[in-house]
Design a protein around this motif. Structure first.
Motif, short mmCIF file in Angstrom:
data_model
loop_
_atom_site.label_atom_id
_atom_site.label_comp_id
_atom_site.label_asym_id
_atom_site.label_seq_id
_atom_site.Cartn_x
_atom_site.Cartn_y
_atom_site.Cartn_z
N UNK A 212 0.83 -1.20 0.00
CA UNK A 212 0.00 0.00 0.00
C UNK A 212 0.87 1.26 0.00
N UNK A 213 0.51 2.22 -0.84
CA UNK A 213 1.30 3.44 -0.97
C UNK A 213 2.32 3.35 -2.09
N UNK A 214 2.33 2.22 -2.77
CA UNK A 214 3.20 2.03 -3.92
C UNK A 214 2.99 3.16 -4.92
N UNK A 215 4.07 3.68 -5.47
CA UNK A 215 3.93 4.76 -6.44
C UNK A 215 3.66 4.19 -7.83
N UNK A 216 3.13 5.02 -8.68
CA UNK A 216 2.89 4.61 -10.06
C UNK A 216 4.22 4.21 -10.72
N UNK A 217 5.27 4.96 -10.45
CA UNK A 217 6.58 4.65 -11.03
C UNK A 217 7.06 3.27 -10.59
N UNK B 16 -5.79 7.04 -5.60
CA UNK B 16 -4.49 7.63 -5.95
C UNK B 16 -4.32 8.91 -5.14
N UNK B 17 -3.27 8.92 -4.30
CA UNK B 17 -3.04 10.06 -3.41
C UNK B 17 -1.71 10.73 -3.73
N UNK B 18 -1.65 12.01 -3.43
CA UNK B 18 -0.41 12.76 -3.59
C UNK B 18 0.61 12.23 -2.59
#
Length: 181
Positions: free
Chosen positions: A64-69, A97-99
């Motif tokens: 959880x919190x994995x970035x798109x990159x 999707x969170x900042x």
């Protein structure tokens, strides 16, 4: 992996595999993969999703919190392909999707309750199938199977896999300084 020429069950030698034996191993992987994906495929088909959606849900669940990159790096797909999948999952209320908290350019991915429920439904049959196969094969076969799978990975994939296995609470893919997710 054993390094002796003694036959394994079925009379096959580990050191002198013929093309036919290799072909049968490849075919076994194809059929095992079909069996492994059969149950989730039925569910995915019902809701108009594909395997890419399942893979994204799996790795977002895993981290959880994995970035798109990072998800791009783990899945090894194009940004365009992943964006289509993520857009659908976000629009359907499965992924949030969170900042990024440290880097506002990053987009961190989290499953919603609805996403958690779907991922669990998709993976339950797979976990049961793998668990049953591991139990039937026994610990030595499981260890050998893992060795074969790891030996098939290239260096970068193997490093990524080992990092995931050895540090399950760490991010799946290495972050590059200054990269936006």
């Amino acid at each position: 992996m054993r390094n002796d020429p003694h036959p394994i069950p079925g009379g096959e030698s580990l050191l002198f595999l013929t093309d036919d034996q290799i072909r049968r191993g490849i075919e076994a992987m194809y059929f095992a993969y079909r069996a492994f994906t059969a149950d989730p495929d039925l569910i995915l088909e019902e809701i108009g999703y594909g395997r890419a959606h399942h893979r994204a849900l799996h790795f977002i669940t895993r981290d959880p919190g994995l970035t798109v990159t990072a998800l791009l790096e783990v899945l090894g797909v194009t940004k365009q392909s992943l964006n289509r999948v993520l857009r659908t999952l976000i629009e359907d209320g499965l992924v949030d999707s969170r900042v990024g908290r440290r880097d506002r350019r990053e987009r961190q991915l989290h499953l919603t309750e609805k996403g958690v429920a779907l991922e669990r439904r998709l993976s339950e049959a797979q976990r049961a199938r793998v668990r049953a196969a591991y139990r039937a094969a026994g610990p030595q076969a499981v260890a050998g199977f893992r060795q074969v799978l790891e030996a098939m990975m290239d260096g970068e994939m193997l490093a990524q896999f080992r990092a995931l296995r050895e540090a399950p609470d760490q991010r799946l893919a290495p972050r590059r300084a200054g990269s936006a997710g």
